[in-house]
Write a protein that holds these residues in place. Structure first.
Motif, PDB file in Angstrom:
ATOM      1  N   VAL A 117       0.985  -1.225   0.083  1.00  0.00           N
ATOM      2  CA  VAL A 117       0.071  -0.105  -0.059  1.00  0.00           C
ATOM      3  C   VAL A 117       0.741   1.257  -0.062  1.00  0.00           C
ATOM      4  O   VAL A 117       0.740   2.299  -0.744  1.00  0.00           O
ATOM      5  CB  VAL A 117      -0.733  -0.208   1.330  1.00  0.00           C
ATOM      6  N   VAL A 118       2.035   1.276   0.849  1.00  0.00           N
ATOM      7  CA  VAL A 118       2.814   2.441   0.693  1.00  0.00           C
ATOM      8  C   VAL A 118       3.677   2.550  -0.789  1.00  0.00           C
ATOM      9  O   VAL A 118       3.411   3.619  -1.218  1.00  0.00           O
ATOM     10  CB  VAL A 118       4.015   2.150   1.809  1.00  0.00           C
ATOM     11  N   GLN A 119       3.865   1.571  -1.394  1.00  0.00           N
ATOM     12  CA  GLN A 119       4.496   1.746  -2.646  1.00  0.00           C
ATOM     13  C   GLN A 119       3.275   2.345  -3.595  1.00  0.00           C
ATOM     14  O   GLN A 119       3.461   3.174  -4.535  1.00  0.00           O
ATOM     15  CB  GLN A 119       4.990   0.446  -3.249  1.00  0.00           C
ATOM     16  N   PHE A 120       2.100   1.879  -3.370  1.00  0.00           N
ATOM     17  CA  PHE A 120       0.878   2.229  -4.265  1.00  0.00           C
ATOM     18  C   PHE A 120       0.799   3.863  -4.046  1.00  0.00           C
ATOM     19  O   PHE A 120       0.830   4.848  -4.760  1.00  0.00           O
ATOM     20  CB  PHE A 120      -0.113   1.639  -4.168  1.00  0.00           C
ATOM     21  N   ALA A 121       0.725   4.200  -2.925  1.00  0.00           N
ATOM     22  CA  ALA A 121       0.663   5.629  -2.480  1.00  0.00           C
ATOM     23  C   ALA A 121       1.545   6.527  -2.917  1.00  0.00           C
ATOM     24  O   ALA A 121       1.449   7.566  -3.276  1.00  0.00           O
ATOM     25  CB  ALA A 121       0.569   5.546  -0.977  1.00  0.00           C
ATOM     26  N   TRP A 122       2.842   6.005  -2.912  1.00  0.00           N
ATOM     27  CA  TRP A 122       4.031   6.735  -3.189  1.00  0.00           C
ATOM     28  C   TRP A 122       3.800   7.076  -4.854  1.00  0.00           C
ATOM     29  O   TRP A 122       4.261   8.234  -5.238  1.00  0.00           O
ATOM     30  CB  TRP A 122       5.358   5.762  -2.995  1.00  0.00           C
TER      31      TRP A 122
END
Length: 400
Positions: free
Chosen positions: A21-26
């Protein structure tokens, strides 16, 4: 034991999910839980739980809902989130032989502040160099409104090979150790993740990401200013060697017609000064009086100055021999002429190409000018720092 392994597995799964999810948000702007579900393949309950955890940890923040944003009018409004690019900072440094430049960026790579720091020959000791780099970094951090605690990673480019711990060998005369006087330990004491890397390697990283190496699996980035140094990409990966020495070009001492690793920028100035001393420069030449920079020589050659044209021809012949060595050894597709002389490299390339073709057997590498020029090392340091964090963001603690 089974309960212990089960707990570890659950924690690992939660970490993996949060990382996705962090990578997607980034990589996206504002997003909803539904957006994250589609991108990650996780269930709604998992995404909502992970987002709540990431808000607490400081990686994302919640925006106004879609109803308030005017994009939703019926039913339960969707929660909207966004990555907190301001949550932490990256320090990037180009610690060159004659200058130091430091930058501070947010987590999206936007430069918030920079600080140059000259290094004069009379004060070029290991201690003075440490102090100059520290001053540049401190000024940039202060200028960005950041703090030592908000910096997660620092990447420092040096004109020396470095091992996996960021340490450089002394070299024949202690030059490498002076160029890199313990930067990894110096900034590691601040609690930062520190990478000390050869400057040509960082420039190659930048060229591969946003420069003349985009879409090319094998290329050499040839820094050509004060000295020759090469960053080598082979089959999409940076080649460093056992002790980080790939790309150190002292072997040019042995190459006929080259004889040293002195760069084209340095030689352009030195050969102009030598011609002035010999009195072979006409008084009408723009090179006749006063200190000139390398780019002044190329500008004079474009204007038809005979002395400057002769110097550029000599430089092009030297460049062709260097490229023949690199092309023959590495079977590379492309050689990118970088560093401070990059803005004038097209003049060299058009003269060097036919000489290079005569030297080579088989495929001849393409010569291109770097669009990044003197910025390449700093841009590579920024890119490397962001990738270091992105490779495992949840191992870093944010000061929320």
């Amino acid at each position: 034991m089974e309960q212990s392994l089960g707990a570890v597995s659950t924690q690992l799964l939660r970490r993996i999910n949060a990382g996705r999810v962090v990578q997607f948000a980034w990589d996206t702007g504002a997003f909803t839980a539904s957006d994250a579900i589609v991108a990650s393949g996780l269930t709604r309950s998992t995404v909502l739980r992970v987002c709540d955890e990431l808000i607490v940890k400081g990686w994302i923040h919640e925006l106004s809902d879609t109803r308030e944003a005017g994009a939703y009018s019926k039913g339960r409004p969707a929660r909207r989130y966004a990555f907190r690019s301001s949550a932490a900072h990256v320090v990037a440094v180009d610690a060159g032989q004659h200058h130091v430049s430091a930058w501070v960026t947010d987590l999206q790579g936007s430069v918030l502040a920079s600080s140059p720091e000259p290094i004069t020959p009379r004060s070029d000791s290991a201690l003075d160099r440490r102090r100059a780099v520290e001053r540049a970094v401190n000024l940039a951090v202060d200028g960005a409104g950041a703090s030592e605690r908000s910096v997660l990673a620092a990447v420092i480019g040096v004109p020396a090979p470095t091992d996996e711990n960021g340490v450089s060998p002394r070299g024949d005369d202690g030059f490498w150790a002076r160029m890199n006087p313990g930067f990894a330990q110096l900034f590691g004491q601040r609690g930062w993740s520190v990478v000390v890397e050869n400057d040509a390697n960082l420039a190659a990283i930048a060229e591969g990401a946003i420069g003349a190496g985009v879409g090319v699996s094998s290329f050499v980035n040839l820094l050509s200013g004060a000295r020759f140094g090469a960053g080598v990409m082979a089959n999409g990966a940076l080649v460093r060697g056992a002790r980080g020495g790939v790309g150190e070009l002292h072997l040019l001492d042995l190459v006929d017609g080259v004889g040293s690793a002195d760069g084209l920028g340095r030689l352009a100035v030195a050969w102009t000064d030598a011609a002035r001393v010999k009195g072979t420069i006409p008084i009408t030449s723009p090179l006749a009086a006063g200190q000139v920079e390398a780019l002044d020589v190329f500008a004079a050659a474009r204007a038809g100055d005979a002395t400057a044209v002769g110097i550029v021809d000599r430089l092009a012949a030297r460049l062709a021999r260097v490229c023949a060595v690199l092309g023959g050894l590495l079977d590379t597709e492309r050689i990118i002429i970088g560093g401070a002389i990059a803005p004038a490299a097209d003049l060299l390339i058009e003269r060097a190409e036919p000489i290079l073709a005569a030297f080579m057997h088989g495929q001849v590498p393409t010569l291109v000018a770097s669009p990044l020029g003197a910025r390449a090392v700093g841009l590579g340091a920024i890119h490397r720092g962001l990738e270091l964090i992105r490779s495992d963001p949840l191992r870093f603690s944010l000061n929320t």
